[in-house]
Design an enzyme around this catalytic site. Sequence first.
Site, mmCIF file in Angstrom:
data_model
loop_
_atom_site.group_PDB
_atom_site.id
_atom_site.type_symbol
_atom_site.label_atom_id
_atom_site.label_comp_id
_atom_site.label_asym_id
_atom_site.label_seq_id
_atom_site.Cartn_x
_atom_site.Cartn_y
_atom_site.Cartn_z
ATOM 1 N N TYR A 1 -15.480 -2.876 -2.015
ATOM 2 C CA TYR A 1 -15.400 -4.329 -1.931
ATOM 3 C C TYR A 1 -15.576 -5.055 -3.252
ATOM 4 C CZ TYR A 1 -15.487 -3.583 3.050
ATOM 5 O OH TYR A 1 -15.183 -3.170 4.310
ATOM 6 N N GLN B 1 2.543 -7.980 2.555
ATOM 7 C CA GLN B 1 1.799 -7.424 3.692
ATOM 8 C C GLN B 1 1.505 -8.503 4.732
ATOM 9 O OE1 GLN B 1 -1.515 -4.429 3.459
ATOM 10 N NE2 GLN B 1 -2.775 -6.277 3.486
ATOM 11 N N HIS C 1 -12.296 -9.287 -0.999
ATOM 12 C CA HIS C 1 -12.720 -8.911 0.359
ATOM 13 C C HIS C 1 -13.790 -9.870 0.870
ATOM 14 C CE1 HIS C 1 -11.527 -4.900 -1.451
ATOM 15 N NE2 HIS C 1 -10.785 -4.908 -0.359
ATOM 16 N N ASP D 1 -1.711 -9.539 -1.392
ATOM 17 C CA ASP D 1 -0.695 -8.680 -0.778
ATOM 18 C C ASP D 1 0.218 -9.572 0.060
ATOM 19 O OD1 ASP D 1 -1.937 -5.683 -1.147
ATOM 20 O OD2 ASP D 1 -3.488 -7.208 -0.956
ATOM 21 N N GLY E 1 -5.367 -11.168 2.636
ATOM 22 C CA GLY E 1 -5.317 -11.844 1.340
ATOM 23 C C GLY E 1 -3.887 -12.086 0.897
ATOM 24 N N GLN E 2 -3.671 -13.204 0.237
ATOM 25 C CA GLN E 2 -2.323 -13.495 -0.283
ATOM 26 C C GLN E 2 -1.988 -12.634 -1.487
ATOM 27 O OE1 GLN E 2 -2.391 -17.733 -0.889
ATOM 28 N NE2 GLN E 2 -1.782 -18.156 1.224
ATOM 29 N N VAL F 1 -8.235 -14.157 -5.033
ATOM 30 C CA VAL F 1 -9.443 -14.317 -5.851
ATOM 31 C C VAL F 1 -9.209 -13.571 -7.168
ATOM 32 C CG1 VAL F 1 -11.930 -13.911 -5.998
ATOM 33 C CG2 VAL F 1 -10.878 -14.485 -3.791
HETATM 34 P P1 AMP Z 1 -7.581 -3.640 0.616
HETATM 35 O O1 AMP Z 1 -8.977 -3.151 0.854
HETATM 36 O O2 AMP Z 1 -7.144 -3.556 -0.795
HETATM 37 O O3 AMP Z 1 -6.589 -3.068 1.600
HETATM 38 O O4 AMP Z 1 -7.600 -5.193 0.915
HETATM 39 C C1 AMP Z 1 -8.103 -5.696 2.143
HETATM 40 C C2 AMP Z 1 -7.733 -7.139 2.248
HETATM 41 O O5 AMP Z 1 -8.286 -7.857 1.151
HETATM 42 C C3 AMP Z 1 -6.222 -7.374 2.220
HETATM 43 O O6 AMP Z 1 -5.883 -8.378 3.166
HETATM 44 C C4 AMP Z 1 -6.001 -7.854 0.810
HETATM 45 O O7 AMP Z 1 -4.880 -8.715 0.686
HETATM 46 C C5 AMP Z 1 -7.270 -8.614 0.545
HETATM 47 N N1 AMP Z 1 -7.482 -8.739 -0.903
HETATM 48 C C6 AMP Z 1 -7.480 -7.741 -1.815
HETATM 49 N N2 AMP Z 1 -7.644 -8.246 -3.061
HETATM 50 C C7 AMP Z 1 -7.743 -9.580 -2.926
HETATM 51 C C8 AMP Z 1 -7.903 -10.668 -3.838
HETATM 52 N N3 AMP Z 1 -8.002 -10.474 -5.153
HETATM 53 N N4 AMP Z 1 -7.946 -11.922 -3.333
HETATM 54 C C9 AMP Z 1 -7.834 -12.132 -2.001
HETATM 55 N N5 AMP Z 1 -7.681 -11.156 -1.097
HETATM 56 C C10 AMP Z 1 -7.629 -9.893 -1.544
#
Ligand code: AMP
Length: 282
Positions: free
Chosen positions: A33, A153, A37, A150, A147-148, A176
């Site tokens: 995290y 996604q 996250h 991705d 998160g935007q 973020v």
């Molecule tokens: P992950 O653990 O990388 O699969 O990410 C889990 C969720 O967190 C996904 O919906 C990502 O889009 C979101 N996420 C990852 N990095 C960021 C970020 N920098 N800002 C906002 N959301 C994020």
Amino acid sequence: MRIFTTPEEIRAQCAQWRREGRSLALVPTMGYYHQGHESLMARGRELADKLVVSLFVNPAQFGPNEDLDAYPRDFERDCAIAEAHNVDAIFAPRPEDMYRPDHATWVEVPELARGLCGKSRPIHFRGVCTVVLKLLLLTLPDFALFGQKDWQQQAIIRRMVRDLNLETEIVAMPIVREPDGLALSSRNVYLTPDERAKAPAIREGLLLASRLAKRGETDVARVKNAVRAYWAGHLPESKIDYLEIVDPESLAPLEKIAGPALMACAVFLGKARLIDNILLMN
Ligand code: AMP
């Protein structure tokens, strides 16, 4: 905070919460995290009575030559962060409990999954859709947060949820960033100090595109060329996987910027493949 490891247990817990009349929010993650996250957890906490976070490095979304084994993991630290956000339940299944040896069912949204990341990661979104649908069916949340960062996604999940008539509301949260503009990512740990110092240039290139669009440039090829030239100067050791301007919802490539437009990119920097995006306005 309770930790659940089997699909049956998390399903039973969420069913009980629903019977009690509680609303539910789900944050799907792969762990390790950071504040990206955490922003999803904080919003989920505001939206619903019960907050479930799934923590699963989903093998089905990694290609054969990708970083499944190297993907950073720290379960203890992740649990402490989730606890600090008043998460009610962590769902951390073992891969064999999510995918039986003869697992044979896949969910795809091919029209939206062909371009952008899907080009170099052909099975990625099939894995994402399948695991997210499983998580949505196990928990039946009122809200699921993404998160935007991705962007593709969340656009694909939104379409899947609409097409399959799921009741969950998909909530997309802003990217973020580090103070210097680099989008937070679990994969940033792959960067050497030198690469890390240069990585904000990815975002700078996107900001350049945004300025050009604001000044009235509508030609997609010219905007993309300006960003490529900027990166060639500031990130000579990087390799562009893709740089595209697309419709933010359909993800169809655009030739002119004459309405909603998303510039999205993936850039290889050393061992890391970093993605970022920006909405262009004119
Ligand atoms: P992950 O653990 O990388 O699969 O990410 C889990 C969720 O967190 C996904 O919906 C990502 O889009 C979101 N996420 C990852 N990095 C960021 C970020 N920098 N800002 C906002 N959301 C994020």
